[in-house]
Design a protein around this motif. Structure first.
Motif, PDB file in Angstrom:
ATOM      1  N   PHE A  51       0.940  -1.281  -0.075  1.00  0.00           N
ATOM      2  CA  PHE A  51       0.031   0.010  -0.036  1.00  0.00           C
ATOM      3  C   PHE A  51       0.876   1.118  -0.045  1.00  0.00           C
ATOM      4  N   PRO A  52       1.084   1.773  -1.098  1.00  0.00           N
ATOM      5  CA  PRO A  52       2.075   2.943  -1.189  1.00  0.00           C
ATOM      6  C   PRO A  52       1.394   4.241  -0.735  1.00  0.00           C
ATOM      7  N   TYR A  53       2.389   4.970   0.083  1.00  0.00           N
ATOM      8  CA  TYR A  53       1.998   6.283   0.727  1.00  0.00           C
ATOM      9  C   TYR A  53       1.665   7.207  -0.553  1.00  0.00           C
ATOM     10  N   THR A  54       0.455   7.896  -0.092  1.00  0.00           N
ATOM     11  CA  THR A  54       0.126   9.029  -1.210  1.00  0.00           C
ATOM     12  C   THR A  54      -0.498  10.110  -0.321  1.00  0.00           C
ATOM     13  N   THR A  55      -1.016  11.096  -1.240  1.00  0.00           N
ATOM     14  CA  THR A  55      -1.272  12.239  -0.489  1.00  0.00           C
ATOM     15  C   THR A  55      -2.907  12.282  -0.095  1.00  0.00           C
ATOM     16  N   LEU A  56      -3.345  10.933  -0.006  1.00  0.00           N
ATOM     17  CA  LEU A  56      -4.647  10.893   0.270  1.00  0.00           C
ATOM     18  C   LEU A  56      -5.184  11.641   1.491  1.00  0.00           C
TER      19      LEU A  56
ATOM     20  N   LYS B 167      -3.196   6.006  10.840  1.00  0.00           N
ATOM     21  CA  LYS B 167      -1.918   5.771  10.342  1.00  0.00           C
ATOM     22  C   LYS B 167      -1.613   4.357   9.408  1.00  0.00           C
ATOM     23  N   ILE B 168      -0.833   4.767   8.549  1.00  0.00           N
ATOM     24  CA  ILE B 168      -0.659   3.611   7.462  1.00  0.00           C
ATOM     25  C   ILE B 168       0.615   2.822   7.544  1.00  0.00           C
ATOM     26  N   SER B 169       0.464   1.463   7.420  1.00  0.00           N
ATOM     27  CA  SER B 169       1.742   0.609   7.294  1.00  0.00           C
ATOM     28  C   SER B 169       1.567   0.016   6.031  1.00  0.00           C
ATOM     29  N   GLY B 170       2.729   0.003   5.268  1.00  0.00           N
ATOM     30  CA  GLY B 170       2.726  -0.400   3.871  1.00  0.00           C
ATOM     31  C   GLY B 170       2.649  -1.793   4.025  1.00  0.00           C
ATOM     32  N   CYS B 171       2.720  -2.543   5.066  1.00  0.00           N
ATOM     33  CA  CYS B 171       2.839  -4.216   4.818  1.00  0.00           C
ATOM     34  C   CYS B 171       2.411  -4.726   6.309  1.00  0.00           C
ATOM     35  N   PRO B 172       2.239  -5.793   6.551  1.00  0.00           N
ATOM     36  CA  PRO B 172       2.020  -6.410   7.947  1.00  0.00           C
ATOM     37  C   PRO B 172       3.011  -6.365   8.755  1.00  0.00           C
ATOM     38  N   ASN B 173       4.291  -5.983   8.489  1.00  0.00           N
ATOM     39  CA  ASN B 173       5.461  -5.976   9.238  1.00  0.00           C
ATOM     40  C   ASN B 173       5.022  -4.684  10.421  1.00  0.00           C
ATOM     41  N   ASP B 174       4.120  -3.840   9.889  1.00  0.00           N
ATOM     42  CA  ASP B 174       3.699  -2.677  10.659  1.00  0.00           C
ATOM     43  C   ASP B 174       4.772  -1.960  11.355  1.00  0.00           C
ATOM     44  N   CYS B 175       5.790  -1.472  10.652  1.00  0.00           N
ATOM     45  CA  CYS B 175       6.824  -0.725  11.197  1.00  0.00           C
ATOM     46  C   CYS B 175       6.532   0.591  12.234  1.00  0.00           C
ATOM     47  N   VAL B 176       5.596   1.002  11.642  1.00  0.00           N
ATOM     48  CA  VAL B 176       5.093   2.334  12.301  1.00  0.00           C
ATOM     49  C   VAL B 176       4.118   2.140  13.418  1.00  0.00           C
ATOM     50  N   ALA B 177       3.769   0.877  13.904  1.00  0.00           N
ATOM     51  CA  ALA B 177       3.000   0.563  15.088  1.00  0.00           C
ATOM     52  C   ALA B 177       1.609   1.132  14.770  1.00  0.00           C
ATOM     53  N   ALA B 178       1.204   1.020  13.528  1.00  0.00           N
ATOM     54  CA  ALA B 178      -0.031   1.841  13.389  1.00  0.00           C
ATOM     55  C   ALA B 178      -0.983   0.989  14.415  1.00  0.00           C
ATOM     56  N   VAL B 179      -1.143  -0.309  14.403  1.00  0.00           N
ATOM     57  CA  VAL B 179      -2.073  -0.993  15.126  1.00  0.00           C
ATOM     58  C   VAL B 179      -2.164  -0.703  16.460  1.00  0.00           C
TER      59      VAL B 179
END
Length: 226
Positions: A9-14, A35-47
């Protein structure tokens, strides 16, 4: 072994283009974070850190490059110890004699561990989208809360109409029912996931179950009983 930056899920200006006013001049009971994480690794800890989490995922089978699997084995990677034994659902099998990898994709929970270890051999499925979760927050009133799934898979393609409409519904329901300084997850805990799903028009799904088998009963609304 770190995989390349995900494009699930690429980052956009959404959000900057659509929700700038709501995010910076909120009229809600309290703050709301997306918050958006590009994949299930969830590096930004969105969950763990946001009221609405968007986590890139895929639908379909993991793509396997058989030759790359053999290359990993030849280079000394202990696939059984570092991949198979650490699969949380036990959905993978490695045949050491033929150096072939088999995945029961129906049991895969898309944790990304195998892809992280063998990025040259394994890739996410071809149909990309996102899982939408709600309710995460840091401690204040009820303590830390992790998000839980409300949409297991949503296609994320411009102009993102389905996602925008869902966010608007969530904010409207929260604004109408939330108390002062009550975050979305706390409101859902107070009124129940059932009331939330009904307001959103979303069907229940197994991924939404927070504590499996904790309550064996299903309660019907009065208007549902004939």
């Amino acid at each position: 072994r770190r995989p390349p930056r995900s494009t699930l899920f690429p980052y956009t200006t959404l959000f900057r283009s659509e929700f700038q006013e709501q995010l910076h001049r909120p009229m809600f009971p309290y703050k709301s974070k997306i918050k958006i994480s590009g994949c299930p690794n969830d590096c930004v800890a969105a969950v763990a850190r946001s009221d609405i989490s968007v986590v890139g995922t895929w639908r379909g089978d993991i793509q396997i490059d058989a030759e790359a699997v053999k290359q990993y084995a030849d280079e000394g990677l202990d696939i059984d110890a570092e991949v198979i034994d650490l699969c949380p659902t036990g959905c993978m099998r490695f045949e050491a004699a033929t150096k072939t990898l088999n995945i029961d994709n129906g049991e895969c929970n898309r944790c990304m561990h195998c892809i992280n270890i063998m990025p040259k051999a394994l890739r996410p499925g071809p149909e990309r989208g996102a899982t939408i979760l709600v309710g995460g927050k840091a401690p204040i009133v009820h303590g830390a809360m992790l998000s839980w799934v409300i949409v297991p898979f949503m296609k994320m393609e411009p102009p993102y109409t389905e996602f925008k409409e869902l966010v608007e519904k969530i904010w409207e329901w929260w604004d109408e029912n939330g108390k002062m300084r009550e975050r979305l997850g706390e409101l859902i805990n107070r009124l129940g996931m059932r009331a939330f799903l009904k307001a959103m028009g979303l069907p229940p799904a197994p991924q939404m179950i927070k504590v499996p088998r904790a309550n064996p009963y299903y309660f019907w609304d009065p208007e549902e009983v004939k």
